[in-house]
Motif scaffolding. Sequence first.
Motif, PDB file in Angstrom:
ATOM      1  N   HIS A 190      21.646  -9.121  35.766  1.00 40.15           N
ATOM      2  CA  HIS A 190      21.332  -9.722  36.583  1.00 40.15           C
ATOM      3  C   HIS A 190      19.788  -9.707  36.947  1.00 40.15           C
ATOM      4  O   HIS A 190      19.099 -10.496  37.847  1.00 40.15           O
ATOM      5  CB  HIS A 190      21.885  -9.395  38.099  1.00 40.15           C
TER       6      HIS A 190
ATOM      7  N   HIS B 239      21.739  -3.250  42.143  1.00 40.27           N
ATOM      8  CA  HIS B 239      22.796  -3.475  43.086  1.00 40.27           C
ATOM      9  C   HIS B 239      22.879  -2.320  44.373  1.00 40.27           C
ATOM     10  O   HIS B 239      22.427  -1.133  43.996  1.00 40.27           O
ATOM     11  CB  HIS B 239      24.048  -3.593  42.466  1.00 40.27           C
TER      12      HIS B 239
ATOM     13  N   HIS C  45      18.336  -7.311  38.882  1.00 37.61           N
ATOM     14  CA  HIS C  45      17.819  -6.565  40.073  1.00 37.61           C
ATOM     15  C   HIS C  45      18.801  -5.618  40.042  1.00 37.61           C
ATOM     16  O   HIS C  45      20.043  -5.341  39.262  1.00 37.61           O
ATOM     17  CB  HIS C  45      17.891  -7.575  40.969  1.00 37.61           C
TER      18      HIS C  45
HETATM   19 ZN    ZN Z   1      23.145  -9.027  41.117  1.00 38.38          ZN
END
Ligand code: ZN
Length: 152
Positions: free
Chosen positions: A148, A152, A150
């Motif tokens: 992704h 979490h 980034h």
């Molecule tokens: Zn994510």
Amino acid sequence: MKIEKDKVVSVHYTGKFPESDEIFDTSIEREPMEFLVGHQNMIQGFEQELLGAEKGDNREFTLLPEQAYGHRNEDAIQEVPKEQFPTDLEVGMMFQAQSDQGPMQFSIYEILEDTVKIDFNHPMAGKTLKFNVEVISIRDASEEEISHGHHH
Ligand code: ZN
């Protein structure tokens, strides 16, 4: 464990303008700031200066505009009719415009008789920034976080 690409790092930081020592932002008295390293979540120089640091380390560094929010671009100033704005308009006020690339922030640069000069430069563009950073924790990112781009 050292800070490197694909680690999720949390830090406390204080940012100052070196000329005045004025604090423009700090995470002290908030939650530490967390981010995934190596995925352009942070300004480039900030990550660069933290590479190799370990939990508990303190680092202090100064970033030139090109390592932080870039230089100011005078083409990013536009002149628009004043009637689009509220009457209590002041220099420095922030607004948001809708563009093809999504919302864009701008600030009021100059107020003239019938027009207003608005500035799309990042508010921190052109500024040299000094940071003091304490590394709170470092962990491996999950595969999902890496894919992704980034944390979490
Ligand atoms: Zn994510």
